[in-house]
Design an enzyme around this catalytic site. Structure first.
Site, PDB file in Angstrom:
ATOM      1  N   GLU A   1      20.154   6.296 -26.711  1.00 20.76           N
ATOM      2  CA  GLU A   1      21.547   6.538 -27.118  1.00 20.76           C
ATOM      3  C   GLU A   1      22.506   5.867 -26.147  1.00 20.76           C
ATOM      4  O   GLU A   1      23.276   6.519 -25.456  1.00 20.76           O
ATOM      5  CB  GLU A   1      21.837   8.039 -27.272  1.00 20.76           C
ATOM      6  CG  GLU A   1      21.006   8.968 -26.390  1.00 20.76           C
ATOM      7  CD  GLU A   1      21.698   9.342 -25.091  1.00 20.76           C
ATOM      8  OE1 GLU A   1      22.668   8.669 -24.726  1.00 20.76           O
ATOM      9  OE2 GLU A   1      21.240  10.292 -24.442  1.00 20.76           O
TER      10      GLU A   1
ATOM     11  N   HIS B   1      16.920   7.382 -20.920  1.00 18.89           N
ATOM     12  CA  HIS B   1      18.014   6.598 -20.338  1.00 18.89           C
ATOM     13  C   HIS B   1      17.368   5.658 -19.326  1.00 18.89           C
ATOM     14  O   HIS B   1      16.352   6.009 -18.714  1.00 18.89           O
ATOM     15  CB  HIS B   1      19.011   7.495 -19.596  1.00 18.89           C
ATOM     16  CG  HIS B   1      19.485   8.669 -20.381  1.00 18.89           C
ATOM     17  ND1 HIS B   1      20.319   8.563 -21.454  1.00 18.89           N
ATOM     18  CD2 HIS B   1      19.246   9.999 -20.237  1.00 18.89           C
ATOM     19  CE1 HIS B   1      20.584   9.765 -21.945  1.00 18.89           C
ATOM     20  NE2 HIS B   1      19.932  10.665 -21.221  1.00 18.89           N
TER      21      HIS B   1
END
Length: 332
Positions: free
Chosen positions: A283, A245
């Site tokens: 993601e 992330h």
């Protein structure tokens, strides 16, 4: 025809000023040494001619200078085998009296730009939430993980483990910017974010990391092991596949060229840190088009699918190790 760049050694932190002083000669200066070397170019092959051995670190900087001064031309560098005397990673590249070094091989060698895991020891298996996986290595706050110069932005990109005391102010500032909290949803108090970082540093499956441009903090990454992560059930990840992330907290470091370089560095670090890592995953929220569109610039990245986390609709982005290096990254 003078061209100048500045490189910094991952192993010693020493800075080197590099200057292309004419079409076939490079000058290197640091606090410890000054030298010049010539090279011969034939199509995409560069041969270093008259470099005198000082130590392996200087030789590695000279090699990197060729690939950075000629990022679209230098695909292979040839040098005397006597110019690398301690780094065993080059032994299989020796032919007669020379080292023949393809760019993709140089890019994939550990302990030049990133600390590489020792893959010789038999892994110890542990279990997290019923998922069996190798025991993950630990890291110290502030520990340097990666450092490499990117010529397209004339900037050295580095990753280091977050240090709560030193990094909390920036971390709090970034998360309270609207373009960040719209996606991260962590626009919280400094005390809450301090706990977030402290907990992250205790979590063996993830590394809270500060992104730096020329040694100045500009963003935040979380590199995680995919198998035991919440992402694990959504794809068949191997034991050493990674995910991340990230946020870029400084607006001046946004823009396509900067983000392109950052994503190259992200993949490069992940594949160098453990040679067993074959896939890197991202993601983002499926509506985060600003991030997803960047994969169009990288043949090694692909959008695999969309899927539903409990808290968001996500896009699964994957980067393949073999394709990354075959396509010439991180110099491509």
């Amino acid at each position: 025809m003078s061209k100048k760049i500045k490189l910094q050694s991952f192993n010693t932190n020493l800075f080197y000023n590099i200057e292309l002083i004419n079409q076939d000669k490079v000058k290197l200066t640091s606090d410890l040494t000054t030298l010049e070397y010539s090279f011969q170019k034939e199509e995409n092959i560069f041969k270093i001619l008259d470099l005198k051995y000082i130590n392996d670190d200087v030789t590695l900087i000279c090699l990197e200078s060729i690939f950075n001064l000629f990022p679209k031309e230098a695909f292979t560098v040839i040098l005397s085998k006597n110019l690398i005397q301690n780094n065993l990673s080059f032994n299989h590249l020796i032919k007669d009296e020379s080292i023949i070094l393809p760019r993709e091989t140089f890019a994939s060698l550990g302990n030049i730009w990133a600390k590489a895991a020792d893959t010789n020891n038999e892994p110890v298996e542990v279990s997290t939430n019923g998922i069996t996986h190798p025991k993950r290595p630990g890291y110290s706050p502030g520990e340097l993980l990666y450092k490499k110069y990117y010529s397209e932005i004339d900037t050295t990109i580095s990753f280091r483990v977050a240090n709560v005391e030193n990094d909390l102010d920036n971390f709090h500032s970034w998360h309270n910017k609207k373009f960040i909290y719209n996606f991260w949803e962590l626009n919280k108090s400094k005390q809450e974010l301090e706990s977030y970082l402290e907990n992250g540093l205790k979590d063996p499956h993830s590394i809270p990391t500060i992104l730096e441009f020329n040694n100045e903090p500009v963003g935040y990454f979380e590199f995680y092991w995919a198998k035991e992560d919440r992402l694990g059930p959504f794809y068949d990840f191997s034991n050493y596949d990674r995910g991340f992330h990230f946020l870029i907290g400084e607006e001046s470091c946004l823009g396509r060229v900067n983000v392109d370089a950052i994503l190259k560095a992200t993949s490069h670090y992940s594949f160098l840190n453990d040679q067993r890592t074959q896939l890197l995953a991202g993601e983002p929220r499926s509506d985060n088009t600003r991030i997803i569109r960047y994969i169009n610039h990288f043949e090694c990245w692909r959008k695999e699918k969309e899927f539903d986390f409990p808290h968001k609709r996500a896009a699964l982005l994957l980067c393949d190790r073999e394709t990354y290096f075959q396509e010439g990254y991180p110099w491509n």
